[in-house]
Structure formats: C-alpha cells, structure tokens
Design a protein around this motif. Structure first.
Motif, mmCIF file in Angstrom:
data_model
loop_
_atom_site.group_PDB
_atom_site.id
_atom_site.type_symbol
_atom_site.label_atom_id
_atom_site.label_comp_id
_atom_site.label_asym_id
_atom_site.label_seq_id
_atom_site.Cartn_x
_atom_site.Cartn_y
_atom_site.Cartn_z
ATOM 1 N N LEU A 145 0.821 -1.207 0.000
ATOM 2 C CA LEU A 145 0.000 0.000 0.000
ATOM 3 C C LEU A 145 0.854 1.254 0.000
ATOM 4 O O LEU A 145 0.358 2.346 0.266
ATOM 5 N N ASP B 224 7.407 3.322 5.883
ATOM 6 C CA ASP B 224 7.735 3.565 7.287
ATOM 7 C C ASP B 224 6.974 2.618 8.197
ATOM 8 O O ASP B 224 7.528 1.997 9.111
ATOM 9 N N VAL B 225 5.674 2.496 7.922
ATOM 10 C CA VAL B 225 4.838 1.640 8.768
ATOM 11 C C VAL B 225 5.261 0.186 8.619
ATOM 12 O O VAL B 225 5.299 -0.573 9.584
ATOM 13 N N MET C 30 8.235 -0.953 7.938
ATOM 14 C CA MET C 30 9.460 -1.178 8.685
ATOM 15 C C MET C 30 9.180 -1.326 10.176
ATOM 16 O O MET C 30 9.714 -2.212 10.855
ATOM 17 N N ALA C 31 8.306 -0.443 10.704
ATOM 18 C CA ALA C 31 7.998 -0.513 12.134
ATOM 19 C C ALA C 31 7.301 -1.821 12.469
ATOM 20 O O ALA C 31 7.637 -2.478 13.454
ATOM 21 N N ALA D 86 9.879 -4.757 12.342
ATOM 22 C CA ALA D 86 10.858 -4.790 13.438
ATOM 23 C C ALA D 86 10.182 -5.120 14.758
ATOM 24 O O ALA D 86 10.651 -5.941 15.529
ATOM 25 N N ILE D 87 9.038 -4.487 15.005
ATOM 26 C CA ILE D 87 8.431 -4.670 16.318
ATOM 27 C C ILE D 87 7.557 -5.905 16.353
ATOM 28 O O ILE D 87 7.682 -6.761 17.225
ATOM 29 N N ALA E 237 9.640 -9.376 15.258
ATOM 30 C CA ALA E 237 10.834 -9.756 16.010
ATOM 31 C C ALA E 237 10.640 -9.620 17.512
ATOM 32 O O ALA E 237 10.708 -10.591 18.250
ATOM 33 N N LEU E 238 10.369 -8.376 17.980
ATOM 34 C CA LEU E 238 10.409 -8.163 19.419
ATOM 35 C C LEU E 238 9.215 -8.773 20.128
ATOM 36 O O LEU E 238 9.353 -9.384 21.183
ATOM 37 N N ALA F 235 9.585 -12.470 20.433
ATOM 38 C CA ALA F 235 10.575 -12.836 21.458
ATOM 39 C C ALA F 235 9.981 -12.702 22.856
ATOM 40 O O ALA F 235 10.171 -13.580 23.707
ATOM 41 N N ILE F 236 9.229 -11.609 23.087
ATOM 42 C CA ILE F 236 8.664 -11.409 24.427
ATOM 43 C C ILE F 236 7.648 -12.494 24.741
ATOM 44 O O ILE F 236 7.590 -13.022 25.856
ATOM 45 N N ILE G 194 9.487 -15.715 25.665
ATOM 46 C CA ILE G 194 10.021 -15.667 27.033
ATOM 47 C C ILE G 194 8.895 -15.857 28.030
ATOM 48 O O ILE G 194 9.043 -16.561 29.039
#
Lengths: 80, 489, 228
Positions: free
Chosen positions: A47, A51-52, A54-55, A58-59, A62-63, A66-67, A70
């Motif tokens: 679309l 920027d969106v 990429m955010a 990444a978030i 990946a993150l 991972a959280i 855990i």
C-alpha cells in the motif's frame, strides 16, 4: 494481478489468525501470530507505506514474538 | 501569562528526569511529584480567572489549526486541571510516608505520568491527541494497580488491562472511521462537519468512541474491572483512581458526545444509563464486607449520578453535574486516604475489623466520618448543595420522565445512607474493650486529610465560591458553535 | 456458550464497520489535511520524508505522548518485576558454541549500525526514530540469545533513556522560550536532501532512536534476567 496477490495474502493472514486461536501448543500459536504480523508488514509495503512496514516488521515480527516466547517459557506451554 | 502547555510538559519532564535524580540520591525522589504538582496547582489557579471570560488557545508547533495540534484551555479544562493538581498534590504528600516498599522510584515515575496523562486529556483539542494522553493515563494506572506485587493485585491489574486494551482498540477504530470520512482530526473541525447522527457512518464512530472511553469511565456494562482494581491497589492509588481517573474518562465521553457529535438524541440513552449505573452501584455496595470494595461500588454509583446530571443538558443540569464531580472527588479521595492507614494498622480490609477505630485513631476517624457524611449528602458539607442542585435541575425540566428518574435517584441515596451508616456505627459505637492505645496516623497523612476536610466544609457552607466558575463551564459544554468559532474562526 | 456470544458480537461489529465503510471511498485523494501536508510540507519543514515531517513537526506533540506511553510501559514492567526479590547474580549459564558466539560478535555491531543509520537519516529515507530504535533493540535481543553472559549495564541504560526524553522536551521548551510556541522548528532549514537539514527534526529523531533502543533493551533485560 495486484488484486490477486492482495487477496491471497489477506486469506493467508485470516487463516493464520484463526489458527493462532485454535492451536493448543502455545508456541505454535505465537508463530502463527508472528505470521500475521509479517503479512501485515508486506501489505503495508504494497500500500506504499514503507515507514509503517518497517515498524511493523521490526516490532511485530521480532520483538513481540521474542517477548511472547520468554513469557511462555516462564508459564505453561500447553493450553487446556 | 504562563503558557498552559507547561501544565502538561513540566510533570512529563520531571518524570523523565526522576531516574537521573535517583542516581544521585534516593531520598529526594519522593519530593519530585510534590514539586511538579505544586507548580501545576499554582499555574492552574492563576489561569482560572482569565479563562472564565475567554478560553486560551495554544497552537503547538507554530502552525494554525487544523494542520497542527491545539490545546483549548477553557473553563472546563482549567477547572479539571485545578482539581487534578489539588488532589494529586495532597495524595503525593500522603505518599511521602505511605509508600515504603517495592520499587519506590518507579512508583513516583508512574504517578507523574498518570498526572501528565490526566491533564493532557482535559486540555487537548484534537481527538488523536486525546487518545494518546488517554493511553498514558490508562497504562500508568494498570501498572500502579499491580504495584504491590501480590496475587490479588496482579489479577485485578490483568483484568483491568484486558478490558482497557479492548476499549482502546474500539476508540482507535472510531477515530480511524472519523478520519477516513472527514479528513481531519481536530475536534472543532470535526464538530463543524458533523451535523447529525442519522447516517450510519456518523453513528458508528459515536458508539465505538463512547464504548471505548466508557471502559475507563466505568459506565454500567463496562465497569467489571473497577471493584477489583480499586480494592487491590495501594490506598493512595485507589484515591487517585477513584478521584481523578474515572472522572477524566467521563469528561472524555462527555466531550465526544456534546462537542464533537452534538448528539441531543443520544442523551436520552445516556440518561437511562446513568440512572442504571447509579442503582446497580449502590445496590452492590450494600452487601459488601470489604471496605475498599464498598467504596469502589460507591464510586460506580456516583459516576452514574454525575452522568445523569450531565445528560439533562440544561445549564443548571451541567453545572450541577460538574459540582457533583468536584464533591465526589474530594470526598472519595479523603475516604480512601483515611482508610489507608486504618487498614495498615489493623491489617485487614473487613468492616468488622474497623470496630473501635474511633478511639484508636481519633483524628483519622473524624476525617473519615466527615467524608462519609459529605458523600451521603448531609449539610453543611459539599455533598448537600451538589445533590440539591441535581434534583432541582431535573425537576425544572417538568417532564414525567425526569420526575420518575428523580425518585429513583432519591431511592439510591437512601440505600447509600444505609450502608455508610453501618460503617460509622462500626467505627464509633462498637468498641473493643481491651487494647485502647492510641496510635494515630503520621503527620504526612493528617495534613492532606485535614486540607480535604477544610475544603469540604468551606465549599459546603459557601457554594458560591465554586458555582461562579461552573456557569462558564456549562456554557462552554453546551455552546458547540462558540467552541468551533474560537478554534477555527 | 461463551464462544457463541463472542462470535455473535464480532459479527455485529464487522457488519457495522462494513456498513459504515461503504459510505467512505477508499483512497480518495482530496483529503483536507493530507493535501496540505503534501503540498506545503517540503518548504515549511525542509524534510524530504513527508511522514517524518508530519510525525515530528506538525504532530510532534503526539510523538511526545507516544514516547511517554512507551516509557510508561517499560517502567510499569520494571515495577512489577522489580517487586520480587533479586535472584543471585552470578548464575551458571551454559556457554554457547564457538560458531554461534563468533557470529554474534560479528553481527552485533553491524545491526547496531543499520539501526543507527535508520534513525539518523530518518528525515531523508523511510524510517525514523521508532523503527531505528526497534532494530537496535533486536541487536540486543541477538546478544541475549547467543552471547549469553553479557548483559546491558543498568545505570547507563537509565541515563541514556532519561537523556533521550529530556532532549526531546528540551528542544520543545527552547521554542517556547524564544516566544514562538512549543516545538517550533527554530534551527535553519538548510539545503534540501543533506544530512544537516530540516531544523530540529534530525536531532529529535536521534534522541528518540536512542531512547527507544535503550528502553526496549531494558525491557528485554528485565524479562530474560527474571527467567533464569
């Protein structure tokens, strides 16, 4: 051509989201929800919003995964 | 003249700076919220007479609306800001002596962020900015409910978090639909474009926004989180949640319904919802044995009463609603602070364990009793003129619907009086015959308690001190066109 | 039973949204505020990336709020985890194999560099503070997963986080002090498409990048340390 790609992606996203609810092994559910994030990042790129995308990649992919992993390690792995 | 943006920026900057101060010395960290809130209180009180005539508009970034974010420091905004700063300051003085365990530095950071979020919600003029500051308020209150780290606290915090997160998603959906249709996020600009809620694409965002914001405002079907959260939090946080957080949520609902949508046909629904919330809250409080849960249900009931008064939508009704909001905030914060030390001394939250407190902690029990009498509506305390104004405003409408609802409100007030008198009876008239040693609360707790008592008595005897300001707030809320013209021109 | 109610509510919400969206055309180009940003954004702010100029300059107050939200979430996590007793510090962790350890030592600075590039050039290429900060945090995630035994130092983490936030607020307050409004773009706009252009935007994005990276690394540190 674009419509077909977009429709296929959205259908895979829906299937992955429903699978995340249905799986009893929570690790599989987390992987399904990271698939949802990944496809959302691809759709954002299609679309024309890099920027969106990429955010989200990444978030979300990946993150957050991972959280969740855990958190599963510290509680229980299988849901009744 | 001080820029109202500093009311939001100073607590936020101090919240960012607390870890740096914590590295220097751990003892000065607990005084930082007191400093920030003292600044907020002084600035808000200085701005209050000026905004009564003409609201102050601040354009952030130097552009002009609707291409920038603007703050509207009007009568409602600065009145709420004074209330937030006052209650926040007194509770932070109380917390100097009350919070001794856990990660103390993080408590003060979260407290300053809660105050920032609350002040931001009431001062902003842009709907997405409202959502951002609303999120700051919500997330810091989730963490503060779980602060003590015990099982009950974490369970209630998780329940609160799940419902709050669902509400936030609904708000975001509503904002997205509004932006897609009108192309702007400024509240005054949206208000200028929305003329009726008959079309479905105007009605659905209204429903989504009221539902999402209503989770924090504790309106009837959405308040399942409140009894657990307010009873398992530390008492200073219960005072802030019952005194500021749910009132700010109610402000957001009212701002959306009155100013953005101007929906006068929706108000009948809110009227019924208010009375229903009031009855359910008071009836559930009647059968409680845990004192903090009883106070939490009473907060639900009072929010229903304030919503009822605001939905009457006449200048008398709106003034009465805001007056009742001020009276509830002062009384409920006082009650939670007083009960905090009582629970700390006896170690349990049951009403039966409060027997004999009249002799053991005389000053605290006196303050507690004054708070209870004010909440029930006895003269000469502030609860009496506020409830009288609500009933008078409802009866002035002279329709049978309102008379029936007034009867229901009076029934709820009687129920409220019944269960509160049970508590007073336990404190004063059933004493323990054995240990009678007096261990009162420390000075850091007694000073805020008696400042609250003083305000309750003074405003109760001279309500005109506050009602002058309330007339301007009512006219700001009901005159949508003046608001739009003030921002956009 | 509960499942049926949940599915029914979901169906009502979906039907409501599709009915409402039918009256709104998708991708229309005459949006009021969007047009203004596209037309005027380049001269008024000097940034090539319009998204950056909207996020930092036109709606910078929202970005400050979002930074505060992230800060609240990280501190809230630290508060809930910090109320437990600290486990004993020196625990035996199994060392990872040589290949994995060497790969981590090689990749870690490269990922940090990519993240730093994303947030330093945020006003020229797609990306920005949040994206760059998330990439920096994923570098730290790699470190926790593979080079076990190395930890983020607590004090420097806190200092970086606080300074990042204070620089952002400070930039806004300078605009207030010179009398033109909070978050006014007071530095010169410079030459288009160079690194030192667009006024205060690169400075704010660098501060945000450091802050978000340090914050998310701190969150990961809290979680992983507790789980050993």
């Amino acid at each position: 051509m674009n419509v077909i790609i977009a429709t296929v992606l959205v259908l895979v996203m829906l299937v992955a989201a429903i699978a995340a609810l249905i799986f009893k092994d929570l690790l599989n559910a987390v992987i399904a929800s990271s698939v949802v994030s990944l496809i959302a990042a691809v759709i954002f790129y299609l679309l024309q919003a890099p920027d969106v995308a990429m955010a989200e990649a990444a978030i979300g992919a990946a993150l957050v995964t991972a959280i969740f992993i855990i958190a599963i390690r510290r509680t229980k792995r299988f849901e009744e | 003249m001080v820029n109202p943006v500093l009311l939001i920026v100073v607590p936020l900057a101090l919240a960012f700076a607390v870890p740096l101060f914590g590295l220097i010395s751990k003892k000065i960290v607990k005084f930082l919220p007191v400093v920030a809130l003292l600044f907020n209180l002084i600035v808000s009180v200085m701005l209050l007479p000026k905004v009564m005539e003409q609201p102050i508009h601040v354009f952030i970034g130097g552009f002009s609306p609707p291409f920038c974010i603007n703050l509207v420091a009007g009568p409602i905004g600065i009145l709420f800001s004074v209330l937030i700063a006052l209650v926040g300051l007194l509770v932070s003085v109380y917390a100097l002596g009350y919070i001794k365990e856990g990660a103390i530095e993080k408590y003060h950071i979260l407290y300053l962020l809660l105050i920032t979020g609350a002040t931001g919600v009431v001062l902003t003029g842009d709907i997405f900015n409202l959502f951002v500051f609303f999120e700051i308020l919500c997330i810091s209150s989730y963490s503060l409910v779980a602060y003590l780290g015990n099982k009950a606290g974490i369970e209630s915090a998780v329940k609160y978090l799940l419902q709050g997160a669902l509400g936030s998603s609904l708000i975001l959906l509503g904002i997205g639909l509004l932006y897609a249709k009108y192309g702007t996020l400024n509240m005054a600009d949206l208000a200028g474009n929305i003329h009726s809620i008959k079309s479905f694409s105007n009605f659905l965002p209204l429903v989504l926004l009221v539902t999402g914001l209503g989770v924090e405002a504790a309106i009837f079907p959405l308040n399942a989180w409140l009894p657990d959260a307010h009873s398992s939090a530390p008492s200073s946080i219960s005072a802030i949640l019952s005194g500021i957080a749910i009132e700010v949520g109610l402000y957001a609902v009212v701002r959306v319904v009155f100013t953005i949508f101007g929906a006068s046909s929706f108000l009948v629904f809110l009227l019924f919802l208010g009375v229903l919330t009031l009855l359910i809250g008071e009836m559930s409080a009647f059968s409680q044995n845990n004192i903090k849960r009883m106070f939490a249900y009473s907060s639900i009931g009072q929010i229903g009463l304030i919503l009822f008064a605001l939905s009457i939508a006449t200048p008398d009704g709106v003034s009465a609603g805001f007056f009742q909001l001020i009276s509830h905030t002062l009384a409920k914060a006082l009650l939670f602070l007083a009960v905090g030390y009582m629970i700390y001394r006896t170690g349990s939250m049951d009403i039966s364990s409060l027997e004999g407190m009249g002799k053991k902690m005389p000053y605290t029990s006196l303050a507690f009793t004054i708070g209870v009498l004010s909440l029930v509506g006895m003269p000469p305390f502030i609860g009496f003129p506020s409830k009288l104004m609500i009933i008078r405003a409802a009866l002035l409408k002279q329709e049978t619907l309102f008379t029936v609802l007034v009867v229901l409100v009076l029934i709820a007030t009687v129920i409220e009086g019944a269960y509160f008198f049970r508590v007073i009876q336990a404190i004063y008239f059933r004493g323990e015959k054995s240990e009678k040693k007096r261990e009162g609360a420390p000075l850091s707790a007694l000073i805020p308690l008696f400042i609250f008592v003083g305000l309750i008595v003074v405003i109760g005897v001279y309500p005109k001190l506050v009602t002058n300001f309330l007339d301007s707030t009512a006219s700001e809320l009901l005159n949508r066109l003046d608001y739009i013209k003030g921002v956009i021109g | 039973m509960r499942r049926i109610i949940a599915i029914a509510l979901l169906a009502i919400i979906v039907m409501g949204i599709s009915l409402a969206v039918r009256e709104i055309p998708f991708g229309k180009t005459d949006t009021k505020v969007g047009e203004y940003y596209l037309n005027e954004g380049r001269e008024e702010t000097g940034a090539a990336n319009i998204v950056t100029s909207v996020v930092v300059n036109y709606r910078g107050f929202d970005t400050l709020g979002e930074i505060a939200v992230l800060f609240t979430a990280a501190i809230g996590l630290g508060a809930v985890f910090g109320s437990r007793k600290k486990r004993k510090v020196a625990e035996e962790v199994e060392k990872s194999s040589l290949i994995v350890y060497t790969g981590c030592r090689f990749l870690f600075p490269v990922i940090l560099l990519v993240g730093a590039y994303i947030f330093i050039y945020g006003h020229l290429t797609p990306g920005g503070g949040f994206q760059g900060g998330a990439v920096v945090a994923s570098a730290f995630l790699l470190m926790y997963l593979t080079c076990r035994g190395k930890r983020v130092r607590d004090k420097s983490n806190k200092v970086v986080e606080s300074l990042g936030g204070l620089i952002f607020v400070g930039m806004g307050l300078v605009g207030l002090v010179i009398g033109k409004g909070f978050l006014f773009n007071f530095l010169p706009k410079g030459e288009f498409l160079t690194l030192f252009s667009a006024g205060i935007i690169p400075i704010i994005y660098i501060a945000i990048g450091f802050k978000v990276g340090a914050e998310l690394a701190g969150v990961l540190d809290n979680l992983i340390e507790e789980s050993k």
